[in-house]
Design a protein around this motif. Sequence first.
Motif, PDB file in Angstrom:
ATOM      1  N   LYS A 218      -5.111   3.073   6.271  1.00  0.00           N
ATOM      2  CA  LYS A 218      -4.635   4.515   5.725  1.00  0.00           C
ATOM      3  C   LYS A 218      -3.323   4.454   5.102  1.00  0.00           C
ATOM      4  O   LYS A 218      -3.149   4.746   3.926  1.00  0.00           O
ATOM      5  CB  LYS A 218      -5.068   5.633   6.448  1.00  0.00           C
ATOM      6  CG  LYS A 218      -6.437   6.238   6.347  1.00  0.00           C
ATOM      7  CD  LYS A 218      -6.868   7.671   6.894  1.00  0.00           C
ATOM      8  CE  LYS A 218      -6.178   7.873   8.117  1.00  0.00           C
ATOM      9  NZ  LYS A 218      -6.685   9.123   8.779  1.00  0.00           N
ATOM     10  N   ARG A 221      -2.718   2.276   1.858  1.00  0.00           N
ATOM     11  CA  ARG A 221      -3.358   2.859   0.667  1.00  0.00           C
ATOM     12  C   ARG A 221      -2.419   3.907   0.302  1.00  0.00           C
ATOM     13  O   ARG A 221      -1.954   3.941  -0.926  1.00  0.00           O
ATOM     14  CB  ARG A 221      -4.543   3.230   0.862  1.00  0.00           C
ATOM     15  CG  ARG A 221      -5.802   2.316   0.937  1.00  0.00           C
ATOM     16  CD  ARG A 221      -7.161   2.977   0.926  1.00  0.00           C
ATOM     17  NE  ARG A 221      -7.655   3.565  -0.210  1.00  0.00           N
ATOM     18  CZ  ARG A 221      -8.057   2.843  -1.287  1.00  0.00           C
ATOM     19  NH1 ARG A 221      -8.016   1.465  -1.167  1.00  0.00           N
ATOM     20  NH2 ARG A 221      -8.177   3.329  -2.278  1.00  0.00           N
ATOM     21  N   HIS A 222      -1.919   4.608   1.185  1.00  0.00           N
ATOM     22  CA  HIS A 222      -1.131   5.761   1.027  1.00  0.00           C
ATOM     23  C   HIS A 222       0.311   5.279   0.490  1.00  0.00           C
ATOM     24  O   HIS A 222       0.803   5.626  -0.639  1.00  0.00           O
ATOM     25  CB  HIS A 222      -0.925   6.797   1.944  1.00  0.00           C
ATOM     26  CG  HIS A 222      -0.042   7.874   2.031  1.00  0.00           C
ATOM     27  ND1 HIS A 222      -0.048   8.991   1.235  1.00  0.00           N
ATOM     28  CD2 HIS A 222       1.395   7.965   2.353  1.00  0.00           C
ATOM     29  CE1 HIS A 222       0.752   9.845   1.152  1.00  0.00           C
ATOM     30  NE2 HIS A 222       1.914   9.215   1.951  1.00  0.00           N
ATOM     31  N   THR A 223       1.093   4.290   1.216  1.00  0.00           N
ATOM     32  CA  THR A 223       2.285   4.099   0.814  1.00  0.00           C
ATOM     33  C   THR A 223       2.363   3.315  -0.557  1.00  0.00           C
ATOM     34  O   THR A 223       3.288   3.493  -1.167  1.00  0.00           O
ATOM     35  CB  THR A 223       2.684   3.102   2.015  1.00  0.00           C
ATOM     36  OG1 THR A 223       2.686   3.699   3.208  1.00  0.00           O
ATOM     37  CG2 THR A 223       4.265   2.678   1.804  1.00  0.00           C
ATOM     38  N   GLN A 226       1.689   5.607  -3.451  1.00  0.00           N
ATOM     39  CA  GLN A 226       2.907   6.272  -3.597  1.00  0.00           C
ATOM     40  C   GLN A 226       4.019   5.311  -4.194  1.00  0.00           C
ATOM     41  O   GLN A 226       4.938   6.083  -4.961  1.00  0.00           O
ATOM     42  CB  GLN A 226       3.836   7.026  -2.247  1.00  0.00           C
ATOM     43  CG  GLN A 226       2.625   7.750  -1.502  1.00  0.00           C
ATOM     44  CD  GLN A 226       2.868   9.091  -1.940  1.00  0.00           C
ATOM     45  OE1 GLN A 226       4.165   9.736  -1.768  1.00  0.00           O
ATOM     46  NE2 GLN A 226       1.871   9.725  -2.391  1.00  0.00           N
ATOM     47  N   GLU A 358     -12.601   8.035  -2.348  1.00  0.00           N
ATOM     48  CA  GLU A 358     -11.294   7.706  -1.225  1.00  0.00           C
ATOM     49  C   GLU A 358     -12.027   7.890   0.167  1.00  0.00           C
ATOM     50  O   GLU A 358     -11.645   6.952   0.997  1.00  0.00           O
ATOM     51  CB  GLU A 358     -10.233   8.804  -1.364  1.00  0.00           C
ATOM     52  CG  GLU A 358      -8.914   8.495  -0.972  1.00  0.00           C
ATOM     53  CD  GLU A 358      -8.392   7.204  -1.278  1.00  0.00           C
ATOM     54  OE1 GLU A 358      -8.423   6.442  -2.362  1.00  0.00           O
ATOM     55  OE2 GLU A 358      -7.718   6.391  -0.450  1.00  0.00           O
TER      56      GLU A 358
END
Length: 375
Positions: A218, A221-223, A226, A358
């Motif tokens: 998670k 994917r987030h980092t 962003q 997602e």
Amino acid sequence: MAGIYVHIPLCGSRCYYCDFYSSTYHGNKDDLLKSICKELTTRKEYLKGEPIRTIYFGGGTPSQLRVMEIESILQVIKENYDCCVEEITLEANPEDLSLDYLQALKDCGVNRLSLGVQSFKPGDLQAINRRHTVAKAIESVKMAQQCGFDNISIDLIYGLPNQTLHDWQYNLQQAVELRVQHISAYSLTFEEGTMLTKMRDRGEIKEADEELSFEMFKLLRHTLSQNGYVPYEISNFALPGYESKHNSSYWNYVPYLGVGPSAHSFDGQSRRWNIANSRLYISKMAAGDTYYNIETLDTFTRYNEYVMTGLRKKEGVDIAVLETLFGKDLKEYFLRMIDTYIKEGKVIKDGQHYYLSEEGIFVSDYIIEELFWVE
Ligand code: SF4
């Protein structure tokens, strides 16, 4: 358009997690390269005259070769194939790289580097027996940028022994700060026969638990999203326009020729794989003996492969292509099976494309398996 994969089964040392075919013995390197060149010349009909768009030197560690050796392989490809080459990738170990080496690589046409960084924490690198240091990894990216490489990929591994979520966040931050164009990130897998698996079985190290691996995925994917990286495949993230053309071809079911010990090839109907033993590969090539196995894939196997690679991609499965390749019955089977996941919000239908939401991405293995054709 097609691609050529060249497997260089040479490594400076063996990483504890690796089950790729490679050897630290380099005494037969000249014969190996001769055999690879011979395979390239004898198999020029394999791709049925398709122009070559991508060339990929993988391994093993292709950066264990001298640049003139890489150049001589490229020369054989140019002389024997219809080349419209847009991308030449070389996998490299940071430890092998210098400014001179990188400049020479660039001059001979290599325009994409894939660096096996794996982690920016010294303890992680030691735990998996990587040859390079963190400082050398950072230096090698900077040197490549200095030489004008504007398409650099780095590999990272998460779920390493004793790695915390905080360590992984640090690694991602370091990767982002280097402004490389592409990041491949894989969860550590314990393959049979590897040193790491033996260490785990002896109780010397512990496998990351599922919950931690999930949190790391998670965070990945987030980092990266962003920071402008597009997850164009589950494990691959690129700044727009820097997706790997060669690997995308695999995922789009485009034929490719693989040469060298253990290399795989695909002609649209069958898979063929070379013997994973350099000594035998060389002697069989010299004697004109068979040095590969071949398997003709039935329609259902090809369908399963197509669905698996398709759903791992951002744009998902193209239903029109699926029907063209596998017929109406399998198209209807796919639509019937995927309906549940659309209703659950795990798959999104956009025109003729079906891709994981997602939410669906986090249970991708399960969904893909459910969509397989099982007799
Ligand atoms: S350098 Fe690459 S191919 Fe060689 S042992 Fe390590 S992971 Fe495997």
